[in-house]
Design a protein around this motif. Structure first.
Motif, short mmCIF file in Angstrom:
data_model
loop_
_atom_site.label_atom_id
_atom_site.label_comp_id
_atom_site.label_asym_id
_atom_site.label_seq_id
_atom_site.Cartn_x
_atom_site.Cartn_y
_atom_site.Cartn_z
N THR A 148 -9.45 23.76 -19.22
CA THR A 148 -8.68 22.56 -19.52
C THR A 148 -7.47 22.97 -19.04
OG1 THR A 148 -10.63 20.85 -20.18
CG2 THR A 148 -7.97 20.62 -20.93
N GLU A 149 -7.08 24.68 -20.41
CA GLU A 149 -5.62 24.64 -21.51
C GLU A 149 -5.64 25.91 -20.30
OE1 GLU A 149 -7.25 25.08 -25.20
OE2 GLU A 149 -4.86 23.62 -25.63
N GLY A 150 -6.55 26.73 -19.48
CA GLY A 150 -5.98 28.02 -18.76
C GLY A 150 -6.71 27.60 -16.98
N GLU A 189 0.65 21.38 -32.20
CA GLU A 189 1.70 21.52 -30.83
C GLU A 189 1.56 20.86 -29.58
OE1 GLU A 189 0.70 25.43 -29.98
OE2 GLU A 189 2.39 26.07 -31.33
N GLU A 190 -0.04 19.81 -29.84
CA GLU A 190 -0.64 19.33 -28.97
C GLU A 190 -0.31 18.12 -28.77
OE1 GLU A 190 -2.40 21.11 -26.75
OE2 GLU A 190 -3.85 21.98 -27.27
N VAL A 191 -0.15 17.39 -29.65
CA VAL A 191 0.76 16.71 -30.53
C VAL A 191 2.37 16.59 -29.92
CG1 VAL A 191 1.96 14.46 -32.67
CG2 VAL A 191 -0.23 15.45 -32.52
N ASP A 228 3.27 27.89 -25.09
CA ASP A 228 2.56 27.68 -25.99
C ASP A 228 1.04 27.35 -24.96
OD1 ASP A 228 4.47 26.74 -27.63
OD2 ASP A 228 4.08 24.46 -27.33
N GLU A 229 0.53 27.01 -24.05
CA GLU A 229 -0.79 26.72 -23.92
C GLU A 229 -1.48 28.24 -23.78
OE1 GLU A 229 -2.96 24.72 -24.32
OE2 GLU A 229 -1.11 22.84 -24.63
N ALA A 230 -0.61 29.29 -23.43
CA ALA A 230 -0.78 30.49 -23.20
C ALA A 230 -1.62 30.97 -24.08
CB ALA A 230 0.55 31.58 -22.77
FE LIG Z 1 -3.49 23.40 -25.57
#
Ligand SMILES: [Fe+2]
Ligand SMILES: [Fe+2]
Length: 326
Positions: free
Chosen positions: A174-176, A101-103, A208-210
Protein backbone atom coordinates in the motif's frame (compact mmCIF):
# COMPACT_ATOMS: atom_id res chain seq x y z
CA UNK A 1 14.19 -10.14 24.05
CA UNK A 2 13.47 -9.58 20.38
CA UNK A 3 11.38 -7.17 18.39
CA UNK A 4 8.15 -9.06 19.17
CA UNK A 5 6.27 -8.62 22.44
CA UNK A 6 5.42 -12.20 23.30
CA UNK A 7 2.23 -11.36 25.22
CA UNK A 8 3.73 -9.34 28.04
CA UNK A 9 4.42 -5.75 28.86
CA UNK A 10 7.55 -4.22 27.45
CA UNK A 11 10.43 -4.67 29.91
CA UNK A 12 12.11 -1.35 29.33
CA UNK A 13 9.45 1.31 29.74
CA UNK A 14 12.07 3.86 30.69
CA UNK A 15 13.74 3.62 27.29
CA UNK A 16 17.11 3.14 28.96
CA UNK A 17 18.31 1.03 26.10
CA UNK A 18 17.58 1.73 22.49
CA UNK A 19 17.90 -1.62 20.75
CA UNK A 20 16.67 -0.54 17.33
CA UNK A 21 18.57 2.67 16.65
CA UNK A 22 17.02 2.95 13.18
CA UNK A 23 13.59 3.48 14.79
CA UNK A 24 14.80 6.37 16.92
CA UNK A 25 16.70 7.92 14.00
CA UNK A 26 13.66 7.65 11.72
CA UNK A 27 11.49 9.17 14.47
CA UNK A 28 13.89 12.15 14.70
CA UNK A 29 13.68 12.53 10.95
CA UNK A 30 9.87 12.29 10.96
CA UNK A 31 9.59 15.00 13.62
CA UNK A 32 11.98 17.23 11.63
CA UNK A 33 9.62 16.79 8.65
CA UNK A 34 6.54 18.16 10.49
CA UNK A 35 4.14 20.09 8.24
CA UNK A 36 0.50 21.18 8.08
CA UNK A 37 -1.64 21.22 4.92
CA UNK A 38 -2.78 24.84 5.16
CA UNK A 39 0.82 26.07 4.97
CA UNK A 40 0.24 25.72 1.23
CA UNK A 41 -2.54 27.84 -0.29
CA UNK A 42 -4.45 26.19 -3.14
CA UNK A 43 -5.94 29.26 -4.88
CA UNK A 44 -3.83 28.82 -8.04
CA UNK A 45 -4.77 25.13 -8.18
CA UNK A 46 -8.46 26.03 -8.04
CA UNK A 47 -7.96 28.20 -11.14
CA UNK A 48 -6.27 25.25 -12.90
CA UNK A 49 -9.02 22.90 -11.73
CA UNK A 50 -11.75 25.03 -13.30
CA UNK A 51 -10.06 24.66 -16.70
CA UNK A 52 -9.30 20.95 -16.47
CA UNK A 53 -11.19 18.32 -18.51
CA UNK A 54 -13.87 16.16 -16.86
CA UNK A 55 -11.68 13.10 -17.34
CA UNK A 56 -8.80 14.78 -15.49
CA UNK A 57 -11.15 15.82 -12.68
CA UNK A 58 -12.60 12.30 -12.45
CA UNK A 59 -9.11 10.83 -12.20
CA UNK A 60 -8.14 13.19 -9.36
CA UNK A 61 -11.42 12.35 -7.59
CA UNK A 62 -10.71 8.62 -7.90
CA UNK A 63 -7.14 9.11 -6.67
CA UNK A 64 -8.36 10.92 -3.55
CA UNK A 65 -11.31 8.55 -3.11
CA UNK A 66 -8.95 5.60 -2.92
CA UNK A 67 -6.08 7.24 -1.02
CA UNK A 68 -8.02 8.90 1.78
CA UNK A 69 -9.53 5.75 3.35
CA UNK A 70 -6.13 4.07 3.02
CA UNK A 71 -4.74 6.53 5.58
CA UNK A 72 -7.16 5.11 8.15
CA UNK A 73 -6.62 1.53 7.03
CA UNK A 74 -2.88 1.94 7.60
CA UNK A 75 -3.70 3.20 11.10
CA UNK A 76 -5.99 0.21 11.70
CA UNK A 77 -3.10 -2.00 10.64
CA UNK A 78 -0.77 -0.29 13.12
CA UNK A 79 -3.35 -0.49 15.94
CA UNK A 80 -4.37 -4.13 15.42
CA UNK A 81 -1.49 -5.64 13.50
CA UNK A 82 1.65 -4.01 14.89
CA UNK A 83 1.22 -2.26 18.27
CA UNK A 84 -0.12 -5.31 20.16
CA UNK A 85 2.94 -7.35 19.16
CA UNK A 86 5.87 -4.93 19.09
CA UNK A 87 8.09 -4.85 22.17
CA UNK A 88 10.57 -2.02 21.60
CA UNK A 89 9.43 1.39 22.91
CA UNK A 90 11.43 3.19 20.22
CA UNK A 91 9.39 1.38 17.54
CA UNK A 92 6.14 2.05 19.42
CA UNK A 93 7.04 5.77 19.50
CA UNK A 94 7.71 5.78 15.77
CA UNK A 95 4.38 4.05 15.06
CA UNK A 96 2.46 6.59 17.15
CA UNK A 97 4.12 9.37 15.19
CA UNK A 98 3.23 7.60 11.96
CA UNK A 99 -0.42 7.42 13.02
CA UNK A 100 -0.46 11.20 13.46
CA UNK A 101 1.06 11.59 9.99
CA UNK A 102 -1.65 9.40 8.45
CA UNK A 103 -4.28 11.62 10.10
CA UNK A 104 -2.45 14.68 8.74
CA UNK A 105 -2.55 13.14 5.25
CA UNK A 106 -6.28 12.53 5.56
CA UNK A 107 -6.78 16.16 6.64
CA UNK A 108 -4.75 17.19 3.59
CA UNK A 109 -7.11 15.29 1.28
CA UNK A 110 -10.10 16.91 3.02
CA UNK A 111 -8.49 20.34 2.52
CA UNK A 112 -7.96 19.60 -1.19
CA UNK A 113 -11.52 18.28 -1.64
CA UNK A 114 -13.06 21.26 0.13
CA UNK A 115 -11.01 23.75 -1.90
CA UNK A 116 -11.68 22.12 -5.26
CA UNK A 117 -15.29 21.39 -4.26
CA UNK A 118 -14.94 17.70 -5.03
CA UNK A 119 -18.12 15.79 -4.19
CA UNK A 120 -17.18 13.85 -1.05
CA UNK A 121 -19.87 11.19 -1.39
CA UNK A 122 -18.91 10.60 -5.03
CA UNK A 123 -15.24 10.22 -4.07
CA UNK A 124 -15.84 8.06 -1.02
CA UNK A 125 -18.44 5.78 -2.62
CA UNK A 126 -15.88 4.62 -5.18
CA UNK A 127 -14.63 1.87 -2.92
CA UNK A 128 -17.96 0.11 -3.21
CA UNK A 129 -19.05 1.39 -6.63
CA UNK A 130 -15.91 0.56 -8.61
CA UNK A 131 -14.82 -3.07 -8.56
CA UNK A 132 -11.14 -2.25 -9.20
CA UNK A 133 -11.03 0.09 -6.18
CA UNK A 134 -12.90 -2.42 -4.01
CA UNK A 135 -10.48 -5.21 -5.00
CA UNK A 136 -7.47 -3.22 -3.78
CA UNK A 137 -9.18 -2.25 -0.56
CA UNK A 138 -10.25 -5.83 0.22
CA UNK A 139 -6.72 -7.09 -0.46
CA UNK A 140 -5.45 -4.73 2.25
CA UNK A 141 -8.27 -5.05 4.78
CA UNK A 142 -8.32 -8.88 4.71
CA UNK A 143 -4.99 -9.03 6.49
CA UNK A 144 -5.91 -6.23 8.92
CA UNK A 145 -9.14 -8.06 9.82
CA UNK A 146 -7.19 -11.24 10.47
CA UNK A 147 -4.82 -9.38 12.80
CA UNK A 148 -7.77 -7.70 14.57
CA UNK A 149 -10.10 -10.67 14.91
CA UNK A 150 -7.94 -13.74 14.40
CA UNK A 151 -6.29 -15.51 17.27
CA UNK A 152 -2.72 -14.54 16.43
CA UNK A 153 -0.16 -16.38 18.54
CA UNK A 154 3.07 -14.47 18.11
CA UNK A 155 4.94 -17.31 19.83
CA UNK A 156 4.45 -19.50 16.78
CA UNK A 157 5.99 -19.47 13.32
CA UNK A 158 2.49 -19.06 11.81
CA UNK A 159 1.76 -16.05 14.08
CA UNK A 160 5.01 -14.32 13.11
CA UNK A 161 4.29 -15.02 9.45
CA UNK A 162 0.83 -13.40 9.85
CA UNK A 163 2.54 -10.37 11.37
CA UNK A 164 4.89 -10.15 8.36
CA UNK A 165 2.09 -10.74 5.82
CA UNK A 166 0.23 -7.75 7.25
CA UNK A 167 3.32 -5.50 7.07
CA UNK A 168 3.89 -6.62 3.48
CA UNK A 169 0.34 -5.60 2.52
CA UNK A 170 0.32 -2.37 4.54
CA UNK A 171 3.84 -1.04 4.06
CA UNK A 172 5.38 -2.68 1.03
CA UNK A 173 2.24 -2.87 -1.12
CA UNK A 174 0.00 0.00 0.00
CA UNK A 175 2.56 2.59 1.10
CA UNK A 176 5.45 1.37 -1.03
CA UNK A 177 3.82 0.54 -4.38
CA UNK A 178 0.22 1.77 -4.64
CA UNK A 179 0.92 5.16 -3.04
CA UNK A 180 3.94 5.65 -5.32
CA UNK A 181 1.73 5.25 -8.37
CA UNK A 182 -0.57 7.83 -6.79
CA UNK A 183 2.33 10.24 -6.20
CA UNK A 184 3.51 9.84 -9.78
CA UNK A 185 -0.05 10.43 -11.00
CA UNK A 186 -0.56 13.54 -8.82
CA UNK A 187 2.85 14.98 -9.71
CA UNK A 188 2.20 14.48 -13.43
CA UNK A 189 -0.09 17.51 -13.25
CA UNK A 190 2.81 19.65 -12.00
CA UNK A 191 5.01 18.26 -14.76
CA UNK A 192 2.46 19.82 -17.13
CA UNK A 193 2.40 23.13 -15.25
CA UNK A 194 -0.85 22.33 -13.43
CA UNK A 195 -1.79 21.91 -9.74
CA UNK A 196 1.60 23.10 -8.52
CA UNK A 197 0.51 23.33 -4.89
CA UNK A 198 -1.16 19.95 -4.90
CA UNK A 199 2.29 18.85 -6.08
CA UNK A 200 3.97 20.42 -3.03
CA UNK A 201 1.52 18.71 -0.67
CA UNK A 202 2.19 15.44 -2.52
CA UNK A 203 5.94 15.95 -2.03
CA UNK A 204 5.38 16.23 1.72
CA UNK A 205 3.12 13.18 1.88
CA UNK A 206 5.67 11.21 -0.18
CA UNK A 207 8.47 12.27 2.16
CA UNK A 208 6.50 10.87 5.13
CA UNK A 209 5.57 7.69 3.27
CA UNK A 210 9.21 7.02 2.34
CA UNK A 211 9.97 6.83 6.08
CA UNK A 212 6.91 4.62 6.78
CA UNK A 213 8.15 2.27 4.11
CA UNK A 214 11.65 2.28 5.54
CA UNK A 215 10.31 1.31 8.99
CA UNK A 216 8.24 -1.50 7.46
CA UNK A 217 11.26 -2.89 5.60
CA UNK A 218 13.45 -2.62 8.71
CA UNK A 219 10.83 -4.44 10.81
CA UNK A 220 10.59 -7.28 8.28
CA UNK A 221 14.36 -7.64 7.92
CA UNK A 222 14.84 -7.51 11.71
CA UNK A 223 12.23 -10.23 12.28
CA UNK A 224 13.77 -12.47 9.62
CA UNK A 225 17.14 -12.05 11.34
CA UNK A 226 15.82 -12.64 14.87
CA UNK A 227 13.43 -15.47 13.98
CA UNK A 228 15.12 -17.25 11.06
CA UNK A 229 12.74 -20.21 11.40
CA UNK A 230 9.97 -18.16 9.71
CA UNK A 231 12.03 -17.50 6.58
CA UNK A 232 11.19 -20.71 4.74
CA UNK A 233 11.37 -21.01 0.99
CA UNK A 234 7.58 -21.44 0.86
CA UNK A 235 7.05 -18.25 2.83
CA UNK A 236 9.42 -16.34 0.55
CA UNK A 237 7.43 -17.57 -2.48
CA UNK A 238 4.22 -16.48 -0.80
CA UNK A 239 5.56 -12.98 -0.08
CA UNK A 240 6.71 -12.54 -3.67
CA UNK A 241 3.28 -13.72 -4.89
CA UNK A 242 1.56 -11.15 -2.65
CA UNK A 243 3.63 -8.38 -4.26
CA UNK A 244 2.89 -9.68 -7.78
CA UNK A 245 -0.84 -9.92 -7.02
CA UNK A 246 -0.76 -6.33 -5.75
CA UNK A 247 0.81 -5.26 -9.07
CA UNK A 248 -2.00 -6.98 -10.98
CA UNK A 249 -4.67 -5.24 -8.86
CA UNK A 250 -2.95 -1.89 -9.33
CA UNK A 251 -2.69 -2.30 -13.08
CA UNK A 252 -6.43 -3.09 -13.33
CA UNK A 253 -7.19 -0.07 -11.17
CA UNK A 254 -5.11 2.19 -13.44
CA UNK A 255 -7.20 1.14 -16.43
CA UNK A 256 -10.16 2.68 -14.60
CA UNK A 257 -8.16 5.69 -13.37
CA UNK A 258 -7.18 6.94 -16.82
CA UNK A 259 -9.08 4.78 -19.35
CA UNK A 260 -8.29 7.04 -22.31
CA UNK A 261 -5.09 8.59 -21.01
CA UNK A 262 -4.58 12.13 -19.71
CA UNK A 263 -1.67 14.58 -19.59
CA UNK A 264 0.14 12.68 -22.33
CA UNK A 265 0.18 9.61 -20.09
CA UNK A 266 -1.64 6.36 -20.89
CA UNK A 267 -2.36 3.27 -18.82
CA UNK A 268 0.69 1.46 -20.16
CA UNK A 269 2.98 4.28 -19.01
CA UNK A 270 1.56 4.33 -15.49
CA UNK A 271 1.57 0.51 -15.31
CA UNK A 272 5.22 0.39 -16.35
CA UNK A 273 5.92 2.65 -13.42
CA UNK A 274 4.08 0.20 -11.13
CA UNK A 275 6.36 -2.61 -12.35
CA UNK A 276 9.47 -0.47 -11.88
CA UNK A 277 8.48 0.39 -8.29
CA UNK A 278 7.46 -3.21 -7.49
CA UNK A 279 10.89 -4.40 -8.62
CA UNK A 280 12.49 -1.88 -6.27
CA UNK A 281 10.50 -3.27 -3.36
CA UNK A 282 11.32 -6.88 -4.28
CA UNK A 283 15.02 -6.04 -4.32
CA UNK A 284 14.74 -4.21 -0.97
CA UNK A 285 13.24 -7.41 0.47
CA UNK A 286 16.07 -9.52 -0.93
CA UNK A 287 14.36 -10.91 -4.06
CA UNK A 288 15.63 -10.55 -7.62
CA UNK A 289 13.63 -8.07 -9.74
CA UNK A 290 10.66 -9.69 -11.52
CA UNK A 291 9.74 -7.28 -14.32
CA UNK A 292 13.00 -5.51 -15.22
CA UNK A 293 10.91 -2.60 -16.49
CA UNK A 294 12.84 0.69 -16.74
CA UNK A 295 11.44 3.76 -14.97
CA UNK A 296 9.17 5.49 -17.52
CA UNK A 297 8.88 8.60 -15.32
CA UNK A 298 12.55 9.49 -14.95
CA UNK A 299 11.66 12.76 -13.27
CA UNK A 300 10.28 10.79 -10.29
CA UNK A 301 13.78 9.52 -9.57
CA UNK A 302 14.89 12.99 -8.57
CA UNK A 303 11.59 14.33 -7.19
CA UNK A 304 10.39 11.51 -4.95
CA UNK A 305 12.72 8.62 -4.89
CA UNK A 306 12.85 6.56 -1.72
CA UNK A 307 16.50 5.78 -2.08
CA UNK A 308 17.43 9.43 -2.22
CA UNK A 309 15.21 10.22 0.73
CA UNK A 310 16.88 7.51 2.74
CA UNK A 311 20.25 8.88 1.69
CA UNK A 312 19.09 12.30 2.76
CA UNK A 313 18.25 10.86 6.14
CA UNK A 314 21.70 9.30 6.40
CA UNK A 315 23.31 12.61 5.50
CA UNK A 316 21.32 14.33 8.25
CA UNK A 317 22.37 11.65 10.64
CA UNK A 318 26.05 12.23 9.90
CA UNK A 319 25.64 15.92 10.57
CA UNK A 320 24.12 15.17 13.98
CA UNK A 321 27.19 13.15 14.81
CA UNK A 322 29.43 16.03 13.76
CA UNK A 323 27.45 18.39 15.97
CA UNK A 324 27.54 15.98 18.89
CA UNK A 325 31.32 15.96 18.74
CA UNK A 326 31.66 19.73 19.18
FE1 LIG B 1 1.95 5.93 5.53
FE1 LIG C 1 -0.28 8.38 4.63
Amino acid sequence: MGILRRKKLTDDLQLQNVTYKWAQELLDQAVANTWFPKEIPLADDLENWKKMTQEEKDAVTMYIGFSNPCEFEVNESIMHGMMPFVSAPEIQMYLVRQMWEEVNHSMTFTYIMNTLEIDRSKAFNLHTAVEEVHAKESFLTDSIKKMATGDINIDTVEGIQDFIRNIIKTNIVTEGIWFYTGFMFALSFRQRGLMRNLGSLTDWIARDEALHLKVGINMILTILEEYPEVATEEFADEIRDIVLEAVRLEQNYNKKLIPNGILGMNTEFINNYVEYVADRRLVELGFPPHFNTPNPAKWMATANDTYQLVNFFEAQNTSYEVNAGK
